[in-house]
Design an enzyme around this catalytic site. Structure first.
Site, PDB file in Angstrom:
ATOM      1  N   GLY A  32       5.130   8.551  10.538  1.00  0.00           N
ATOM      2  CA  GLY A  32       5.271   7.903  11.545  1.00  0.00           C
ATOM      3  C   GLY A  32       5.732   8.693  12.464  1.00  0.00           C
TER       4      GLY A  32
ATOM      5  N   GLY B 186       3.811  10.048   6.370  1.00  0.00           N
ATOM      6  CA  GLY B 186       2.885   8.353   6.489  1.00  0.00           C
ATOM      7  C   GLY B 186       1.331   8.446   6.816  1.00  0.00           C
TER       8      GLY B 186
ATOM      9  CD  GLU C 267       8.718  10.523   3.383  1.00  0.00           C
ATOM     10  OE1 GLU C 267       7.952  11.012   4.152  1.00  0.00           O
ATOM     11  OE2 GLU C 267       8.232  11.567   2.622  1.00  0.00           O
TER      12      GLU C 267
ATOM     13  CG  ASP D 255       7.722   5.616   3.916  1.00  0.00           C
ATOM     14  OD1 ASP D 255       8.019   7.093   3.957  1.00  0.00           O
ATOM     15  OD2 ASP D 255       8.076   4.801   4.588  1.00  0.00           O
TER      16      ASP D 255
END
Length: 353
Positions: A69, A117, A140, A148
């Site tokens: 992301g 992402g 992460e 996530d």
């Protein structure tokens, strides 16, 4: 759909394929909120078009599909106490769930870097291709975060403790390791991608998932064993524990070169990120659906956005690049059950799938 002007997402039809090309090569195709929304619009169009048999997700440039992301944007918003995280993660996670249930074959070409992402866009696809150049990771924990975009669902379903290893270390999986961890379906040589891609664009409309998988497997490379998978016995033994402290102790007791390298990989990670990640992975293992995991991740992500570790982790890794984050708390002993519980606490928000 593309109108001749190439933006950050190129969405167009090529033969029987709906193409989604992430088009920020200088930023390793990092995903923004606007790109997420454009993908949703494109999928609406592709789903409604009966002449489109398959979706192809790919990245522009030579370095990879997607590095994750837009961390810089989230960092600036978090510093300013903004709400980008709340908005972006909601829309991104809902998209992840949609991809997993998309009614047409969805082929993700995971060449080069596929992180964060990017795993969310590709890892839930019905058909996932890796190559000899694939570098897949959920790093992460280095940012005071956790895997996530449905990462807890994917990692928790890897054989043995491979997913726990990748989640807690942030280490990279090559194509063979990604296959072993059930994060991918087929490994091909990059030299074969142009011919396979061309064949996909020539599929008969209405081609089902099995026909597409047969086409992919006709290009598959010989079976290989990845370097992480080769350490499966040690990983399964050390990472079977339900506390990070016990995992660390098991690695210390083993003492092998791989165990020492693994300890080093974990040593600079956010202590709270490690504990939250392990908790979420264990909860995901008992979960019944991707959506259940995404909903839990969303609550936890909102707590991450409010925590000092996220801003500090991004600062150290991406902004100042000093690689010297000052975590709060600074060690595992300081991360109490009460701190971890905050990431699981109910909030007056919900994802609607």
């Amino acid at each position: 759909m593309s109108d001749g002007v190439e933006g950050d997402l190129i969405a167009r039809k090529e033969g029987a394929a709906g193409i989604l090309r992430l088009n920020r090569p200088k930023a390793l195709n990092a995903l923004t909120l606007e790109m997420t929304r454009e993908i949703v619009t494109a999928l609406d169009t592709f789903e409604a078009d009966p002449s489109i048999a398959v979706i192809i997700l790919e990245g522009a440039g030579e370095r990879g599909l997607c590095a994750g992301g837009d961390i810089r944007g989230l960092y600036e918003s978090a510093k300013a106490k903004g709400d980008l995280g709340k908005i972006f993660w909601r829309e991104e996670y809902i998209l992840n769930a949609r991809i997993s249930k998309f009614p047409k074959p969805y082929v993700a070409y995971m060449d080069g870097f596929v992180m964060g992402g990017g795993v969310g866009l590709a890892g839930h696809a019905s058909h996932r291709i890796v190559t000899e150049k694939t570098k897949m990771a959920m790093p992460e924990v280095s940012l005071g975060f956790f895997p996530d975009v449905g990462g807890t669902w994917l990692l928790s379903r890897a054989p043995g403790e491979l997913g726990t290893y990748f989640g807690l270390t942030g280490q990279t999986a090559n194509g063979a390791d990604a296959l072993a961890a059930r994060m991918a379906d087929v490994l091909i040589d990059t030299s074969n991608w142009p011919a396979l891609r061309d064949a996909l664009t020539k599929l008969t409309p209405g081609a089902d998932a099995s026909a597409v998988m047969a086409k992919l497997k006709s290009f598959a490379a010989p079976d290989q064993t990845g370097p992480v998978t080769a350490q499966r016995a040690l990983i399964d033994r050390a990472f079977a524990h339900d506390s990070v402290e016990d995992i660390v102790a098991a690695l210390e007791q083993d003492g092998s070169d791989f165990a020492q390298a693994t300890l080093k990989a974990m040593a600079d990670k956010s202590p709270r990120g490690l504990k939250v990640t392990l908790k979420l992975l264990r909860l995901a293992r008992a979960s019944a659906s991707l959506e259940e995991c995404l909903s839990r991740e969303y609550l936890a992500a909102l707590e991450v956005f409010d925590s000092a570790d996220f801003v500090e982790g991004v600062r150290a890794a991406i902004i100042d690049k000093d690689r010297n984050p000052k975590w709060q708390p600074p060690d595992l002993n300081g991360v109490t059950p009460e701190i971890v519980a905050r990431y699981l606490a109910p909030r007056d928000v919900a994802l609607i799938f």
